[in-house]
Motif scaffolding. Structure first.
Motif, PDB file in Angstrom:
ATOM      1  N   GLU A 182      30.918  17.571 -15.402  1.00  0.00           N
ATOM      2  CA  GLU A 182      31.860  17.284 -16.714  1.00  0.00           C
ATOM      3  C   GLU A 182      31.147  18.945 -17.760  1.00  0.00           C
ATOM      4  OE1 GLU A 182      32.957  14.126 -20.174  1.00  0.00           O
ATOM      5  OE2 GLU A 182      32.922  13.898 -18.375  1.00  0.00           O
ATOM      6  N   VAL A 183      32.019  19.423 -18.322  1.00  0.00           N
ATOM      7  CA  VAL A 183      31.575  20.659 -18.501  1.00  0.00           C
ATOM      8  C   VAL A 183      32.287  20.920 -20.073  1.00  0.00           C
ATOM      9  CG1 VAL A 183      30.749  23.242 -18.740  1.00  0.00           C
ATOM     10  CG2 VAL A 183      31.182  22.505 -16.655  1.00  0.00           C
ATOM     11  N   PRO A 184      31.209  20.678 -20.934  1.00  0.00           N
ATOM     12  CA  PRO A 184      31.392  20.561 -22.314  1.00  0.00           C
ATOM     13  C   PRO A 184      32.913  21.975 -22.521  1.00  0.00           C
ATOM     14  CG  PRO A 184      29.405  20.045 -22.352  1.00  0.00           C
ATOM     15  CD  PRO A 184      29.459  20.172 -21.263  1.00  0.00           C
ATOM     16  N   GLY A 185      33.852  21.683 -23.269  1.00  0.00           N
ATOM     17  CA  GLY A 185      34.212  22.782 -23.199  1.00  0.00           C
ATOM     18  C   GLY A 185      35.385  23.357 -22.306  1.00  0.00           C
ATOM     19  N   PHE A 186      35.299  22.878 -20.757  1.00  0.00           N
ATOM     20  CA  PHE A 186      36.151  22.800 -19.684  1.00  0.00           C
ATOM     21  C   PHE A 186      36.732  22.088 -19.692  1.00  0.00           C
ATOM     22  CE2 PHE A 186      36.241  23.503 -14.597  1.00  0.00           C
ATOM     23  CZ  PHE A 186      36.683  25.120 -15.267  1.00  0.00           C
ATOM     24  N   ASP A 187      38.404  22.292 -18.982  1.00  0.00           N
ATOM     25  CA  ASP A 187      39.443  21.836 -18.740  1.00  0.00           C
ATOM     26  C   ASP A 187      39.685  20.840 -17.837  1.00  0.00           C
ATOM     27  OD1 ASP A 187      40.365  23.449 -17.212  1.00  0.00           O
ATOM     28  OD2 ASP A 187      41.972  23.704 -17.897  1.00  0.00           O
ATOM     29  N   ARG A 188      39.039  21.048 -17.120  1.00  0.00           N
ATOM     30  CA  ARG A 188      38.658  19.494 -16.003  1.00  0.00           C
ATOM     31  C   ARG A 188      37.085  19.349 -15.263  1.00  0.00           C
ATOM     32  NH1 ARG A 188      40.299  24.761 -14.471  1.00  0.00           N
ATOM     33  NH2 ARG A 188      39.354  25.871 -13.297  1.00  0.00           N
ATOM     34  N   LEU A 189      37.048  18.703 -14.625  1.00  0.00           N
ATOM     35  CA  LEU A 189      35.864  18.591 -13.863  1.00  0.00           C
ATOM     36  C   LEU A 189      35.853  19.532 -12.883  1.00  0.00           C
ATOM     37  CD1 LEU A 189      36.083  14.433 -13.002  1.00  0.00           C
ATOM     38  CD2 LEU A 189      34.568  15.379 -14.704  1.00  0.00           C
ATOM     39  N   LEU A 190      34.645  19.973 -12.310  1.00  0.00           N
ATOM     40  CA  LEU A 190      34.563  20.764 -11.607  1.00  0.00           C
ATOM     41  C   LEU A 190      33.416  20.710 -10.391  1.00  0.00           C
ATOM     42  CD1 LEU A 190      35.263  23.932 -10.897  1.00  0.00           C
ATOM     43  CD2 LEU A 190      32.872  24.704 -12.323  1.00  0.00           C
ATOM     44  N   PHE A 191      34.018  20.732  -9.230  1.00  0.00           N
ATOM     45  CA  PHE A 191      33.469  20.868  -8.216  1.00  0.00           C
ATOM     46  C   PHE A 191      32.864  21.338  -7.269  1.00  0.00           C
ATOM     47  CE2 PHE A 191      36.515  16.726  -8.666  1.00  0.00           C
ATOM     48  CZ  PHE A 191      35.849  15.918  -7.767  1.00  0.00           C
ATOM     49  N   ASN A 192      31.481  21.170  -6.475  1.00  0.00           N
ATOM     50  CA  ASN A 192      30.594  21.961  -5.422  1.00  0.00           C
ATOM     51  C   ASN A 192      30.127  22.063  -4.239  1.00  0.00           C
ATOM     52  OD1 ASN A 192      29.169  24.597  -5.977  1.00  0.00           O
ATOM     53  ND2 ASN A 192      27.371  23.279  -6.321  1.00  0.00           N
ATOM     54  N   THR A 193      29.770  22.609  -3.199  1.00  0.00           N
ATOM     55  CA  THR A 193      29.417  21.903  -2.303  1.00  0.00           C
ATOM     56  C   THR A 193      28.956  23.394  -1.497  1.00  0.00           C
ATOM     57  OG1 THR A 193      29.860  20.537  -0.714  1.00  0.00           O
ATOM     58  CG2 THR A 193      31.397  22.213  -0.561  1.00  0.00           C
ATOM     59  N   ASP A 194      27.651  23.635  -0.726  1.00  0.00           N
ATOM     60  CA  ASP A 194      26.772  22.394  -1.354  1.00  0.00           C
ATOM     61  C   ASP A 194      25.565  22.801  -1.694  1.00  0.00           C
ATOM     62  OD1 ASP A 194      25.181  20.461  -0.138  1.00  0.00           O
ATOM     63  OD2 ASP A 194      25.167  20.876   1.971  1.00  0.00           O
ATOM     64  N   GLY A 195      24.870  21.977  -2.550  1.00  0.00           N
ATOM     65  CA  GLY A 195      23.985  22.413  -3.370  1.00  0.00           C
ATOM     66  C   GLY A 195      22.633  22.309  -2.404  1.00  0.00           C
ATOM     67  N   GLY A 196      22.713  21.033  -2.213  1.00  0.00           N
ATOM     68  CA  GLY A 196      21.661  19.965  -2.163  1.00  0.00           C
ATOM     69  C   GLY A 196      21.330  19.341  -0.661  1.00  0.00           C
ATOM     70  N   VAL A 197      21.745  20.062   0.592  1.00  0.00           N
ATOM     71  CA  VAL A 197      21.400  19.226   2.070  1.00  0.00           C
ATOM     72  C   VAL A 197      21.542  20.557   3.045  1.00  0.00           C
ATOM     73  CG1 VAL A 197      22.426  18.031   3.919  1.00  0.00           C
ATOM     74  CG2 VAL A 197      22.675  17.550   1.410  1.00  0.00           C
ATOM     75  N   ASN A 198      22.941  21.555   3.319  1.00  0.00           N
ATOM     76  CA  ASN A 198      22.523  22.404   4.264  1.00  0.00           C
ATOM     77  C   ASN A 198      22.220  24.039   3.365  1.00  0.00           C
ATOM     78  OD1 ASN A 198      24.086  20.894   6.909  1.00  0.00           O
ATOM     79  ND2 ASN A 198      25.350  20.295   4.149  1.00  0.00           N
ATOM     80  N   ILE A 199      21.410  24.352   4.320  1.00  0.00           N
ATOM     81  CA  ILE A 199      20.497  25.438   3.343  1.00  0.00           C
ATOM     82  C   ILE A 199      21.504  27.303   3.950  1.00  0.00           C
ATOM     83  CG2 ILE A 199      18.545  26.751   3.939  1.00  0.00           C
ATOM     84  CD1 ILE A 199      16.825  24.589   4.468  1.00  0.00           C
ATOM     85  N   ASN A 200      21.516  27.035   4.877  1.00  0.00           N
ATOM     86  CA  ASN A 200      22.309  28.795   4.905  1.00  0.00           C
ATOM     87  C   ASN A 200      23.220  28.127   6.083  1.00  0.00           C
ATOM     88  OD1 ASN A 200      23.374  31.050   4.905  1.00  0.00           O
ATOM     89  ND2 ASN A 200      21.698  32.093   6.707  1.00  0.00           N
TER      90      ASN A 200
END
Length: 310
Positions: free
Chosen positions: A130-148
Motif C-alpha cells: 500500500e503505497v501513499p499516493g498510489f491508487d491501488r494495492l500493488l502485488f509483487n512476486t518473487d522477492g523472497g524465496v526463489n533466487i533466479n
C-alpha cells in the motif's frame, strides 16, 4: 471485487469470521503484538507454540488476554516450528505464522517430509504494498524465496500468485512481466521469458490473468509513461501484479517502496497447504497484522466457495 487498502481487506476478512492461526516460536514481543491486534480485530484465533513462561510474561506486558488460548510449551525454536506445523497438519489451524525462529529452520519444518505442508508445488513469496499516493494495492512476486527462477519456475510462481489473488477477490489480475525495457533481446533471457509467458497467457496455457511483457517498471505502473513510450497494452500503466525476474529485483523493489516511499507491506509464502506468513524481523506489527488479514481473507473466501460448490 478488489481492494485498494489493507484496511478494506481486513474489514472484509473480519466480516467473514476469524481464522485459526498457528504461531511458531511465539515468545516474541512483536509477534505477540501482531497476534493481539489480530485477535482484537476479530481476524484470528491463535494457537501459541513456544516457551510458555515467556509467552505469558510478554502477553501480560502488552495486555494480550490468553483466556481460552491454547499454548503448547516448546521452548526450543526448532521444535516449536515443527510443532506449529504439526498443528496445521492435524487440522488445528489454517494459517502459519513465523515467530522467533531462524527462517531456514522454520522452512525446514514447513517442508518436513513426514508432517510438513508440502503440496508438490513450488514455494514462492507474494508481497503486497500500500503505497501513499498510489491508487491501488500493488502485488509483487518473487522477492523472497526463489533466487533466479527459470521459465518453468516463473510459470509456477505466476500461477501461485494469480490463484491467491483470485481467492482475495481479483477476478482477472493484470500481470506485468518486468524487465529493463520493452524490447525482446536474445541476450537478455528475462525478455525472452516475458514474451513466452505473455504468449502462454494469450493461448490459454496460463489462465485467470491478463499477462504482458516484457515491460519496464515505469510502463507497468504509470499510464503517462506508457503513453509517452507509445506502449499500447491492457496491462501497461494498470498492472496489479509485477512478476520480477530475480529475487534481487523483487527484494530491492519492495524495500525501496518501504523505506523511500513509506509503503506498508504484507506478504505470504504460497505453494504450501496453507498460507505461510514469514515476515522480516524488521517488519512492524501492523505489517504482520495485514499479512494475517490477507491470509485470513483468502482462506475464508476459499472455504466459502468450497461450501457453495459442495
Amino acid at each position: 471485487m478488489s481492494y485498494t487498502t489493507f484496511r478494506e481487506m481486513a474489514e472484509e476478512a473480519r466480516s467473514l469470521g476469524s481464522t485459526r492461526l498457528s504461531v511458531a516460536a511465539a515468545d516474541d514481543r512483536d509477534v505477540l503484538q501482531a497476534v493481539k491486534m489480530g485477535v482484537e480485530a476479530g481476524l484470528v484465533t491463535p494457537v501459541l507454540v513456544g516457551d510458555e513462561r515467556k509467552i505469558r510474561d510478554i502477553a501480560a506486558a502488552i495486555g494480550l488476554s490468553l483466556e481460552g488460548t491454547e499454548i503448547v510449551h516448546r521452548p526450543d525454536p526448532q521444535l516449536a516450528a515443527l510443532e506449529a506445523v504439526k498443528v496445521i497438519s492435524d487440522g488445528g489451524a489454517d494459517i502459519l505464522l513465523k515467530g522467533m525462529v531462524n527462517s531456514s529452520d522454520f522452512m525446514r519444518a514447513v517442508l518436513h517430509p513426514d508432517c510438513g505442508l508440502r503440496t508438490g508445488r513450488i514455494l514462492s513469496h507474494l508481497a503486497v504494498f500500500e503505497v501513499p499516493g498510489f491508487d491501488r494495492l500493488l502485488f509483487n512476486t518473487d522477492g523472497g524465496v526463489n533466487i533466479n527462477p527459470d521459465l518453468n519456475q516463473k510459470i509456477e510462481i505466476l500461477k501461485n500468485a494469480v490463484e491467491f489473488m483470485h481467492a482475495l477477490g481479483w477476478e482477472k489480475p493484470r500481470v506485468a512481466v518486468i524487465t529493463a525495457n520493452e524490447a525482446i533481446n536474445p541476450k537478455m533471457e528475462s525478455t525472452l521469458d516475458a514474451a513466452i509467458l505473455t504468449k502462454m497467457a494469450e493461448s490459454g496455457q496460463i489462465r485467470g490473468a491478463v499477462v504482458d511483457g516484457p515491460l519496464a517498471l515505469d510502463v507497468a505502473i504509470s499510464p503517462e509513461a506508457a503513453e509517452h513510450k507509445g506502449i499500447k497494452s491492457p496491462v501497461a500503466g494498470r498492472a496489479d501484479l509485477l512478476l520480477t525476474p530475480t529475487i534481487e529485483v523483487g527484494n530491492v523493489f519492495g524495500k525501496s517502496l518501504i523505506y523511500l516511499a513509506k509503503a506498508v507491506m504484507a506478504g505470504v509464502v504460497l505453494g504450501a497447504r496453507v498460507p505461510v506468513v514469514l515476515t522480516s524481523r524488521a517488519s512492524r506489527p501492523e505489517e504482520k497484522l495485514y499479512s494475517l488479514a490477507m491470509a485470513s481473507l483468502a482462506q475464508l473466501r476459499t472455504a466459502r466457495r468450497a461450501m457453495k460448490c459442495g
